[in-house]
Design a protein around this motif. Sequence first.
Motif, PDB file in Angstrom:
ATOM      1  N   UNK A   1     -11.703 -62.010  11.047  1.00 22.60           N
ATOM      2  CA  UNK A   1     -11.798 -62.793  12.272  1.00 22.60           C
ATOM      3  C   UNK A   1     -12.090 -61.874  13.448  1.00 22.60           C
ATOM      4  N   UNK A   2     -13.208 -62.070  14.117  1.00 19.60           N
ATOM      5  CA  UNK A   2     -13.620 -61.240  15.255  1.00 19.60           C
ATOM      6  C   UNK A   2     -13.552 -59.751  14.942  1.00 19.60           C
ATOM      7  N   UNK A   3     -13.876 -59.402  13.693  1.00 18.32           N
ATOM      8  CA  UNK A   3     -13.868 -58.004  13.277  1.00 18.32           C
ATOM      9  C   UNK A   3     -12.549 -57.525  12.709  1.00 18.32           C
ATOM     10  N   UNK A   4     -11.504 -58.349  12.798  1.00 19.21           N
ATOM     11  CA  UNK A   4     -10.181 -57.975  12.288  1.00 19.21           C
ATOM     12  C   UNK A   4     -10.057 -58.356  10.816  1.00 19.21           C
ATOM     13  N   UNK A   5      -9.815 -57.368   9.973  1.00 14.68           N
ATOM     14  CA  UNK A   5      -9.519 -57.629   8.566  1.00 14.68           C
ATOM     15  C   UNK A   5      -8.080 -58.126   8.497  1.00 14.68           C
ATOM     16  N   UNK A   6      -7.865 -59.218   7.763  1.00 16.93           N
ATOM     17  CA  UNK A   6      -6.523 -59.785   7.709  1.00 16.93           C
ATOM     18  C   UNK A   6      -6.298 -60.501   6.383  1.00 16.93           C
ATOM     19  N   UNK A   7      -5.030 -60.711   6.087  1.00 18.07           N
ATOM     20  CA  UNK A   7      -4.650 -61.545   4.949  1.00 18.07           C
ATOM     21  C   UNK A   7      -4.140 -62.847   5.541  1.00 18.07           C
ATOM     22  N   UNK A   8      -4.864 -63.916   5.266  1.00 20.28           N
ATOM     23  CA  UNK A   8      -4.498 -65.231   5.781  1.00 20.28           C
ATOM     24  C   UNK A   8      -3.799 -66.049   4.711  1.00 20.28           C
ATOM     25  N   UNK A   9      -3.118 -67.078   5.162  1.00 21.45           N
ATOM     26  CA  UNK A   9      -2.389 -67.965   4.239  1.00 21.45           C
ATOM     27  C   UNK A   9      -1.607 -67.154   3.205  1.00 21.45           C
ATOM     28  N   UNK A  10      -0.839 -66.217   3.691  1.00 22.29           N
ATOM     29  CA  UNK A  10      -0.119 -65.315   2.794  1.00 22.29           C
ATOM     30  C   UNK A  10       1.279 -65.837   2.482  1.00 22.29           C
ATOM     31  N   UNK A  11       1.830 -65.318   1.403  1.00 22.87           N
ATOM     32  CA  UNK A  11       3.213 -65.600   1.020  1.00 22.87           C
ATOM     33  C   UNK A  11       3.893 -64.296   0.659  1.00 22.87           C
ATOM     34  N   UNK A  12       5.153 -64.202   1.008  1.00 25.35           N
ATOM     35  CA  UNK A  12       5.969 -63.065   0.621  1.00 25.35           C
ATOM     36  C   UNK A  12       6.311 -63.222  -0.854  1.00 25.35           C
ATOM     37  N   UNK A  13       6.124 -62.151  -1.623  1.00 25.37           N
ATOM     38  CA  UNK A  13       6.398 -62.176  -3.058  1.00 25.37           C
ATOM     39  C   UNK A  13       7.565 -61.233  -3.323  1.00 25.37           C
ATOM     40  N   UNK A  14       8.594 -61.726  -3.965  1.00 21.88           N
ATOM     41  CA  UNK A  14       9.738 -60.883  -4.289  1.00 21.88           C
ATOM     42  C   UNK A  14      10.606 -60.608  -3.079  1.00 21.88           C
ATOM     43  N   UNK A  15      11.447 -59.595  -3.210  1.00 17.20           N
ATOM     44  CA  UNK A  15      12.387 -59.224  -2.157  1.00 17.20           C
ATOM     45  C   UNK A  15      11.893 -57.984  -1.416  1.00 17.20           C
ATOM     46  N   UNK A  16      12.349 -57.827  -0.198  1.00 21.46           N
ATOM     47  CA  UNK A  16      11.993 -56.628   0.565  1.00 21.46           C
ATOM     48  C   UNK A  16      12.819 -55.448   0.068  1.00 21.46           C
ATOM     49  N   UNK A  17      12.306 -54.262   0.317  1.00 22.70           N
ATOM     50  CA  UNK A  17      13.019 -53.039  -0.019  1.00 22.70           C
ATOM     51  C   UNK A  17      12.841 -52.065   1.134  1.00 22.70           C
ATOM     52  N   UNK A  18      13.630 -50.995   1.120  1.00 21.95           N
ATOM     53  CA  UNK A  18      13.472 -49.979   2.154  1.00 21.95           C
ATOM     54  C   UNK A  18      12.234 -49.158   1.847  1.00 21.95           C
ATOM     55  N   UNK A  19      11.474 -48.875   2.878  1.00 21.08           N
ATOM     56  CA  UNK A  19      10.267 -48.078   2.721  1.00 21.08           C
ATOM     57  C   UNK A  19      10.194 -47.024   3.795  1.00 21.08           C
ATOM     58  N   UNK A  20       9.076 -46.349   3.851  1.00 23.45           N
ATOM     59  CA  UNK A  20       8.840 -45.365   4.897  1.00 23.45           C
ATOM     60  C   UNK A  20       7.574 -45.746   5.651  1.00 23.45           C
ATOM     61  N   UNK A  21       7.552 -45.422   6.903  1.00 27.69           N
ATOM     62  CA  UNK A  21       6.400 -45.736   7.738  1.00 27.69           C
ATOM     63  C   UNK A  21       5.393 -44.598   7.614  1.00 27.69           C
TER      64      UNK A  21
ATOM     65  N   UNK B   1       0.963 -62.025  -1.104  1.00 26.51           N
ATOM     66  CA  UNK B   1      -0.284 -62.494  -1.697  1.00 26.51           C
ATOM     67  C   UNK B   1      -0.939 -63.398  -0.666  1.00 26.51           C
ATOM     68  N   UNK B   2      -2.237 -63.472  -0.722  1.00 30.09           N
ATOM     69  CA  UNK B   2      -2.954 -64.310   0.224  1.00 30.09           C
ATOM     70  C   UNK B   2      -4.440 -64.105   0.087  1.00 30.09           C
ATOM     71  N   UNK B   3      -5.165 -64.688   1.015  1.00 30.45           N
ATOM     72  CA  UNK B   3      -6.617 -64.624   0.991  1.00 30.45           C
ATOM     73  C   UNK B   3      -7.087 -63.609   2.035  1.00 30.45           C
ATOM     74  N   UNK B   4      -7.927 -62.629   1.588  1.00 29.40           N
ATOM     75  CA  UNK B   4      -8.493 -61.674   2.533  1.00 29.40           C
ATOM     76  C   UNK B   4      -9.461 -62.423   3.429  1.00 29.40           C
ATOM     77  N   UNK B   5      -9.334 -62.178   4.719  1.00 28.27           N
ATOM     78  CA  UNK B   5     -10.111 -62.913   5.707  1.00 28.27           C
ATOM     79  C   UNK B   5     -10.623 -61.925   6.755  1.00 28.27           C
TER      80      UNK B   5
END
Length: 186
Positions: free
Chosen positions: A38-58, A32-36
């Motif tokens: 910067x210099x044309x880059x879309x980013x999530x700033x001031x983010x926090x990890x929510x919950x646990x990680x899991x295995x995914x696919x790229x 979770x975080x704030x959509x931001x």
Amino acid sequence: IQDETGAIALYGTALGDDKLADIKVGDLITVTGKKDFYNGLHQIGRFELVGEKAEGTIPAVVNLDEIEKLDDETLLPYQSQFVTISNLEVVSIVIDSYGSVEMTLKRITDGETISFKWDNRVDFEGKDELKEIKAGDFVTLTNAPLGWSRGPLLAVDRAGQIEVVELEDEALVTVVKDALTITQTF
């Protein structure tokens, strides 16, 4: 972070958080975080990890060899995704006072150019090899992030994403042919 719908960069002090230390490419995470922006880059700033990680696919890597233009408009949909691009000529390289590396890279098949930057704060084994690349070398980038800073910007954050390559015969013919100047007199 990336899924089948797109990708967005993460930015902020949470990147140094111990909870993120064991997360690797391919892991499934929720933030979770704030959509931001910067210099044309879309980013999530001031983010926090929510919950646990899991295995995914790229998600599939974007092959920029198949993309006609390397300009802002064409590459914007691929911002922050992993890309691959082959046989780029290093037109220029600058190593700044902090040790960061910036290059201008040219696709030999059509002369399209794209910027590259490795920021010295991105630490990985083999990073010092970037400083051995020189103008006139040819490089291939594999599974490298497509960043953005006032336009598309190739980057690396892991060993093996950029490699100095020897051109194969077909690619070499393109380079030599473009360098020839033929003068006809009658």
